[in-house]
Design a protein around this motif. Sequence first.
Motif, mmCIF file in Angstrom:
data_model
loop_
_atom_site.group_PDB
_atom_site.id
_atom_site.type_symbol
_atom_site.label_atom_id
_atom_site.label_comp_id
_atom_site.label_asym_id
_atom_site.label_seq_id
_atom_site.Cartn_x
_atom_site.Cartn_y
_atom_site.Cartn_z
ATOM 1 N N GLY A 9 0.771 -1.236 0.000
ATOM 2 C CA GLY A 9 0.000 0.000 0.000
ATOM 3 C C GLY A 9 0.798 1.279 0.000
ATOM 4 N N GLY A 10 2.102 1.210 0.069
ATOM 5 C CA GLY A 10 2.893 2.428 0.053
ATOM 6 C C GLY A 10 2.896 3.079 -1.317
ATOM 7 N N GLY A 11 3.452 4.287 -1.393
ATOM 8 C CA GLY A 11 3.528 4.981 -2.667
ATOM 9 C C GLY A 11 3.726 6.463 -2.488
ATOM 10 N N LEU A 12 3.504 7.183 -3.572
ATOM 11 C CA LEU A 12 3.659 8.634 -3.586
ATOM 12 C C LEU A 12 2.291 9.291 -3.450
ATOM 13 C CD1 LEU A 12 5.329 11.240 -4.127
ATOM 14 C CD2 LEU A 12 4.930 10.828 -6.579
ATOM 15 N N VAL A 13 2.196 10.255 -2.561
ATOM 16 C CA VAL A 13 0.935 10.946 -2.344
ATOM 17 C C VAL A 13 1.233 12.421 -2.101
ATOM 18 C CG1 VAL A 13 0.938 10.434 0.134
ATOM 19 C CG2 VAL A 13 -1.228 10.911 -1.019
ATOM 20 N N GLN A 14 0.312 13.264 -2.495
ATOM 21 C CA GLN A 14 0.489 14.697 -2.302
ATOM 22 C C GLN A 14 0.169 15.092 -0.860
ATOM 23 O OE1 GLN A 14 -1.895 16.744 -5.222
ATOM 24 N NE2 GLN A 14 -0.335 16.513 -6.811
ATOM 25 N N PRO A 15 0.744 16.173 -0.389
ATOM 26 C CA PRO A 15 0.397 16.667 0.959
ATOM 27 C C PRO A 15 -1.106 16.868 1.089
ATOM 28 C CG PRO A 15 2.318 17.818 0.140
ATOM 29 C CD PRO A 15 1.798 16.988 -1.007
ATOM 30 N N GLY A 16 -1.637 16.443 2.231
ATOM 31 C CA GLY A 16 -3.069 16.512 2.453
ATOM 32 C C GLY A 16 -3.820 15.293 1.982
ATOM 33 N N LEU B 202 -1.918 13.794 5.140
ATOM 34 C CA LEU B 202 -0.491 13.473 5.122
ATOM 35 C C LEU B 202 0.362 14.723 4.929
ATOM 36 C CD1 LEU B 202 -0.720 10.127 3.200
ATOM 37 C CD2 LEU B 202 0.421 10.428 5.401
ATOM 38 N N LYS B 203 1.507 14.710 5.595
ATOM 39 C CA LYS B 203 2.447 15.816 5.553
ATOM 40 C C LYS B 203 3.780 15.322 5.001
ATOM 41 C CE LYS B 203 0.461 17.496 9.908
ATOM 42 N NZ LYS B 203 0.778 17.858 11.316
ATOM 43 N N PRO B 204 4.579 16.217 4.451
ATOM 44 C CA PRO B 204 5.901 15.787 3.971
ATOM 45 C C PRO B 204 6.725 15.087 5.050
ATOM 46 C CG PRO B 204 5.393 17.956 3.119
ATOM 47 C CD PRO B 204 4.298 17.611 4.088
ATOM 48 N N GLU B 205 6.549 15.481 6.290
ATOM 49 C CA GLU B 205 7.314 14.845 7.365
ATOM 50 C C GLU B 205 6.832 13.431 7.681
ATOM 51 O OE1 GLU B 205 5.858 17.871 7.427
ATOM 52 O OE2 GLU B 205 5.014 18.307 9.416
ATOM 53 N N ASP B 206 5.750 12.994 7.061
ATOM 54 C CA ASP B 206 5.320 11.603 7.200
ATOM 55 C C ASP B 206 6.081 10.684 6.242
ATOM 56 O OD1 ASP B 206 1.984 12.826 7.572
ATOM 57 O OD2 ASP B 206 3.285 12.059 9.174
ATOM 58 N N THR B 207 6.868 11.268 5.370
ATOM 59 C CA THR B 207 7.661 10.472 4.436
ATOM 60 C C THR B 207 8.610 9.568 5.198
ATOM 61 O OG1 THR B 207 7.549 12.122 2.668
ATOM 62 C CG2 THR B 207 9.404 10.578 2.623
ATOM 63 N N ALA B 208 8.528 8.270 4.918
ATOM 64 C CA ALA B 208 9.334 7.292 5.651
ATOM 65 C C ALA B 208 9.089 5.908 5.069
ATOM 66 C CB ALA B 208 8.970 7.297 7.136
ATOM 67 N N VAL B 209 9.924 4.986 5.472
ATOM 68 C CA VAL B 209 9.632 3.572 5.238
ATOM 69 C C VAL B 209 8.808 3.100 6.432
ATOM 70 C CG1 VAL B 209 10.573 1.264 4.943
ATOM 71 C CG2 VAL B 209 11.738 3.225 3.905
ATOM 72 N N TYR B 210 7.661 2.556 6.148
ATOM 73 C CA TYR B 210 6.762 2.085 7.196
ATOM 74 C C TYR B 210 6.920 0.574 7.339
ATOM 75 C CZ TYR B 210 4.551 6.618 7.574
ATOM 76 O OH TYR B 210 4.326 7.957 7.808
ATOM 77 N N VAL C 244 6.560 5.267 1.909
ATOM 78 C CA VAL C 244 5.526 6.285 1.727
ATOM 79 C C VAL C 244 6.232 7.620 1.506
ATOM 80 C CG1 VAL C 244 3.647 7.565 2.826
ATOM 81 C CG2 VAL C 244 3.825 5.078 3.127
ATOM 82 N N THR C 245 5.932 8.237 0.395
ATOM 83 C CA THR C 245 6.523 9.530 0.064
ATOM 84 C C THR C 245 5.417 10.556 -0.076
ATOM 85 O OG1 THR C 245 8.335 8.454 -1.135
ATOM 86 C CG2 THR C 245 7.993 10.804 -1.539
ATOM 87 N N VAL C 246 5.504 11.613 0.715
ATOM 88 C CA VAL C 246 4.512 12.687 0.666
ATOM 89 C C VAL C 246 5.192 13.900 0.052
ATOM 90 C CG1 VAL C 246 2.862 14.079 1.950
ATOM 91 C CG2 VAL C 246 3.451 11.763 2.734
ATOM 92 N N SER C 247 4.790 14.212 -1.169
ATOM 93 C CA SER C 247 5.451 15.291 -1.894
ATOM 94 C C SER C 247 4.545 15.804 -2.998
ATOM 95 C CB SER C 247 6.771 14.793 -2.483
ATOM 96 O OG SER C 247 7.369 15.793 -3.290
#
Length: 112
Positions: free
Chosen positions: A8-15, A82-90, A108-111
């Motif tokens: 379920g991980g991936g790239l998502v925009q802030p918010g 989601l916030k950019p600071e949530d970017t991490a390997v979960y 999970v990348t929030v950008s």
Amino acid sequence: QVQLVESGGGLVQPGGSLRLSCAASGRADTLGWYRQAPGKQREWVALITSGGVTSHANSVKGRFTSSRDYAKNTVYLQMGSLKPEDTAVYYCYGDVAGRAYWGQGTLVTVSS
């Protein structure tokens, strides 16, 4: 021996929102999530006990919700706002009779 497989991980925009899943190959006592951001130590995010008691880190309270399907031995992490600071390997975490198990991690990348 219990294997934990995240998805379920991936790239998502802030918010935005994202849902992670972790399937355990067997019954686990506590299941949950940790994360590790680049250059930082792994930190606890959420845990659900076998009795259904949940706990979440202050940094994600009100934004992330964890749930568990006992029949499927699966734990979920619904992440919102989601916030950019949530970017991490979960990483999925499981406790079986006092022994800790870890999944391989999902990024999970929030950008924007």
